[in-house]
Write an enzyme that holds these catalytic residues in place. Structure first.
Site, PDB file in Angstrom:
ATOM      1  CD  GLU A 160      -0.578   5.223  -4.316  1.00  0.00           C
ATOM      2  OE1 GLU A 160      -0.098   5.528  -3.196  1.00  0.00           O
ATOM      3  OE2 GLU A 160      -1.281   4.216  -4.495  1.00  0.00           O
ATOM      4  CG  ASP A 179      -1.990   1.038   1.215  1.00  0.00           C
ATOM      5  OD1 ASP A 179      -2.308   1.556   0.130  1.00  0.00           O
ATOM      6  OD2 ASP A 179      -2.521   1.365   2.299  1.00  0.00           O
ATOM      7  CG  ASP A 201      -8.478   3.978  -0.229  1.00  0.00           C
ATOM      8  OD1 ASP A 201      -8.303   2.753  -0.081  1.00  0.00           O
ATOM      9  OD2 ASP A 201      -7.734   4.840   0.270  1.00  0.00           O
TER      10      ASP A 201
HETATM   11  O1  MIG Z   1      -4.396   6.245   3.968  1.00  0.00           O
HETATM   12  O2  MIG Z   1      -3.913   1.110   5.712  1.00  0.00           O
HETATM   13  O3  MIG Z   1      -6.075   1.875   0.243  1.00  0.00           O
HETATM   14  O4  MIG Z   1      -7.088  -0.199   1.824  1.00  0.00           O
HETATM   15  O5  MIG Z   1      -7.156   0.203   4.603  1.00  0.00           O
HETATM   16  C1  MIG Z   1      -5.090   5.045   4.096  1.00  0.00           C
HETATM   17  C2  MIG Z   1      -5.077   1.854   5.786  1.00  0.00           C
HETATM   18  C3  MIG Z   1      -4.095   3.905   4.037  1.00  0.00           C
HETATM   19  C4  MIG Z   1      -5.195   2.921   2.169  1.00  0.00           C
HETATM   20  C5  MIG Z   1      -5.617   1.642   1.551  1.00  0.00           C
HETATM   21  C6  MIG Z   1      -6.676   1.007   2.401  1.00  0.00           C
HETATM   22  C7  MIG Z   1      -6.140   0.761   3.794  1.00  0.00           C
HETATM   23  C8  MIG Z   1      -5.664   2.078   4.393  1.00  0.00           C
HETATM   24  N1  MIG Z   1      -4.663   2.701   3.529  1.00  0.00           N
END
Ligand code: MIG
Length: 666
Positions: free
Chosen positions: A307, A304, A417
């Site tokens: 980007e 995660d 998201d």
């Molecule tokens: O800024 O880890 O897309 O699936 O639950 C949010 C917390 C950070 C974004 C991910 C989401 C996840 C969340 N993350």
């Protein structure tokens, strides 16, 4: 046929695996303009492509920017999401595909400013351009997919149902999810661990208070047939004594600022450094860290914030604080007040920050903005390459948020998201077809919606689409309505959909594997197979394999929906694996009833699909006893393998027992 054109000095992205000899001369179809390309669209041209973008199946009439962004607002006017997939197919007057292999920001004006003009622009013209011609859209996709290499193949258990939520805080929360799924006899293969399993959001650490024995938990869960899938974030917390941080600094594995010091940004743990995933040594180092969790018995991960997402950079924060101080001393009128809120909101994911850090690429220092869209790809690559070393025999589940073409060889992606919106249910399906074009076969969206509060109606309808998605995961954000299936009064109805999913896994896995091994698409727009105007303009139905057409209900309070059949098909209306009816419908437009508890889908003329029984997880599925559902006399070639080994040794089994729903055309 594929023709490659090299413009200027392209950055090596590793999107492709085939090395083609570049053609000299003009790029066909396009006119070259200042920093870009132009194509005149005719009235009936459809523009397919761009992978993970809003805008449906035909991308025409909108503007898009390839600039990977952590943007939780997937709206009609959203220009960029998490991935950059610069591949288009123009179908109409002419038929061709084009891939712009360019890792910086790129803009696609697809009949937006002027309806008949396609204009593509970039910051500079250092790029490889590939032009692909063929006799059909699908043929063009296949050639392109051969160019970019085989898609990632997950373990078979990753086709089971997964439960996730940002908010599971401790071991007991996880055990409760498992217990309640098992108590309700709802099949389940995986539970996801979001950021709270870590100690202070530090990658490759475990919060010892909340998860005193993760290895033990992992073992207990496996006995229940459930796998744990932890999240890994891109940013590495700056903290003395934290080995990942200290090693990274010592070895020079982090992106640097203008002065050559590790660049400082802030994300979950506060201030962090970004691993320089473009540097093969840094990739290897970071990838090896996954062994911390693999050694505990973990067999899957999601990457995660790659980007990379930035809450704020140290430098910009200081500038903003200073300016706010000045503004605060003034009598803030409209312009000062807008400036005030603007600079605060502008701290996150500020494009300007991408100019402020640098990558180490073969002795050269390259500003991040020039290769921004490669960052998530290379994080996935770090993981994928590591899994080949650390788990040479067994497949490891990996999917990422950010991506670029090429990342599809190392992992899947989830669609980020989304929200508990009906429009996002439709978007889920459309995006999946577009993502298949660019090699991302293992994909799905957060079922039920991530942001906002879901409803039991939306969840049930969403499950009716997700039963077909390779990645079927229920995930939601902190603070939203809890949406584990046992929270709903219609839990029994939801359960039946999950059971249908398990009955379909042999077929879905088989179709996935056929697509992966043949560089093909599992999900296709109707216009790929049918050339009539109605089919080409259908946005809310897709084809699955050679057998199915999906037409999910994507609206609130619906009792059914209009469906277009480009040929005669068999309507299947399923309330459970045992309770369903079939009805042949002629080519044309139909209003099809679909009660909330009914999953509807269509079997194409002369086809049949294998359906099995449900089981508590994928490992317990009995794929020796499958029945055919579909037209009389139809056969199905089932692909099978052990679902685990990397060196896929599949076999094909012909299924031709009597279809359990006999239909003859009248
Ligand atoms: O800024 O880890 O897309 O699936 O639950 C949010 C917390 C950070 C974004 C991910 C989401 C996840 C969340 N993350």
């Amino acid at each position: 046929m594929i023709e490659k054109f090299v413009l200027g000095k392209p950055f090596e992205t590793f999107a492709t695996v085939e090395r083609l000899t570049p053609s000299e001369g003009e790029i066909p179809f396009f006119t070259t303009i200042d920093k870009g390309f132009f194509y005149k669209l005719s009235d009936n041209d459809i523009v397919y492509g761009l992978g993970e973008q809003v805008g449906g199946i035909n991308k025409r009439g909108k503007k898009y920017i390839s600039r990977n962004s952590d943007n939780p607002h997937h709206q009609e006017d959203t220009l960029s999401l998490y991935g950059a997939h610069n591949f288009l197919i123009i179908s109409g007057e002419e038929l061709f595909g084009v891939f712009f292999d360019y890792p910086g920001f790129m803009e696609f004006d697809i009949g937006y400013t002027n309806r008949d003009e396609l204009t593509i622009t970039a910051e500079n013209m250092d790029m490889d351009v590939y032009i692909i011609t063929g006799n059909s859209e699908r043929d063009i996709v296949k050639q392109f997919r051969k160019l970019i290499g085989k898609s990632y193949i997950p373990p078979k258990w990753a086709f089971g149902y997964g439960q996730s939520r940002w908010g599971y805080k401790c071991e007991e929360d996880i055990r409760e999810v498992a217990r309640r799924y098992r108590e309700n006899n709802i099949p389940l293969d995986s539970i996801y661990l979001d950021i709270d399993y870590m100690e202070d959001y530090k990658d490759f650490t475990v919060n010892k208070e909340a998860f005193p024995d993760l290895k033990g938990l992992c073992e207990d869960m496996k006995k229940e047939g459930i796998r744990l899938v932890p999240i890994i974030d891109a940013g590495v917390k700056i903290e003395k004594g934290y080995s990942v941080y200290e090693e990274g600094v010592e070895k020079g594995y982090f992106c640097t600022d203008r002065e050559g010091n590790p660049f400082i940004a802030a994300v979950w743990p506060g201030r962090v450094h970004f691993p320089d995933f473009l540097d093969p040594k840094a990739r290897e180092w970071f990838g090896d860290k996954y062994s911390v969790l693999l050694d505990m018995g973990i067999e899957g991960f999601w990457n995660d914030m790659n980007e990379p997402a930035i809450f704020y950079s140290e430098k910009r924060l200081n500038e903003v604080l200073e300016r706010i101080n000045e503004l605060g001393k003034k009598n803030m009128g409209i312009s000062e007040f807008f400036e005030f809120t603007g600079i605060v909101n502008g701290l996150s994911n500020n494009e300007g920050d991408y100019d402020e850090f640098f990558h180490n690429v073969g002795e050269k220092s390259v500003p991040h903005c020039r290769l921004h869209n490669l960052y998530g790809f290379n994080m996935t690559k770090a993981a994928g390459e590591a899994f080949e070393r650390l788990s040479p025999d067994k497949r490891i589940l990996m999917f990422s948020r950010s991506s670029y073409i090429g990342a599809h060889r190392y992992g899947g992606i989830w669609q980020g998201d989304n929200k508990s919106w009906w429009s996002h249910l439709l978007m889920n399906m459309q995006m999946t077809a577009s993502l298949n074009m660019v090699g991302f076969l293992y994909t799905g969206a957060d079922t039920g919606g991530f942001g906002c509060d879901t409803t039991e109606e939306l969840m049930l309808r969403w499950l009716q689409l997700s039963v077909f998605m390779p990645l079927m995961r229920n995930h939601s954000a902190l603070g939203t309505r809890e949406q584990e299936l046992y929270r709903f009064r219609n839990c029994e109805d939801c359960k039946k959909m999950i059971e249908i999913r398990y009955g379909l896994i042999p077929y879905l896995y088989s179709e996935f594997m056929k697509a992966a091994t043949n560089d093909d698409m599992m999900f296709r727009p109707l216009g790929f197979d049918f050339k009539d105007e109605a089919a080409r303009n259908t946005e809310d139905q897709v084809l699955l394999g050679s057998e199915l057409m999906l037409a999910p209900v994507c609206t609130r309070n619906a009792k059914g929906r209009y469906v277009y059949l480009p040929e005669e098909m068999l309507l299947i209306r399923m309330r459970s694996l045992e309770d369903y009816d079939c009805e042949p419908l002629p080519k044309g437009h139909h209003y099809v009833k679909a009660d909330l508890k009914e999953l509807i889908f269509f079997i194409r003329k002369g086809k049949a699909i294998p359906v099995g029984k449900s089981a508590k997880n994928t490992e317990s599925l009995d794929s020796d006893h499958l029945s055919l559902l579909g037209y009389e006399g139809a056969e199905y070639e089932l692909y099978e393998d052990d679902g685990i080994s990397r060196n896929v040794m599949g076999s094909i089994r012909k299924i031709k027992n009597k279809p359990y729903c006999r239909m003859t055309t009248s």
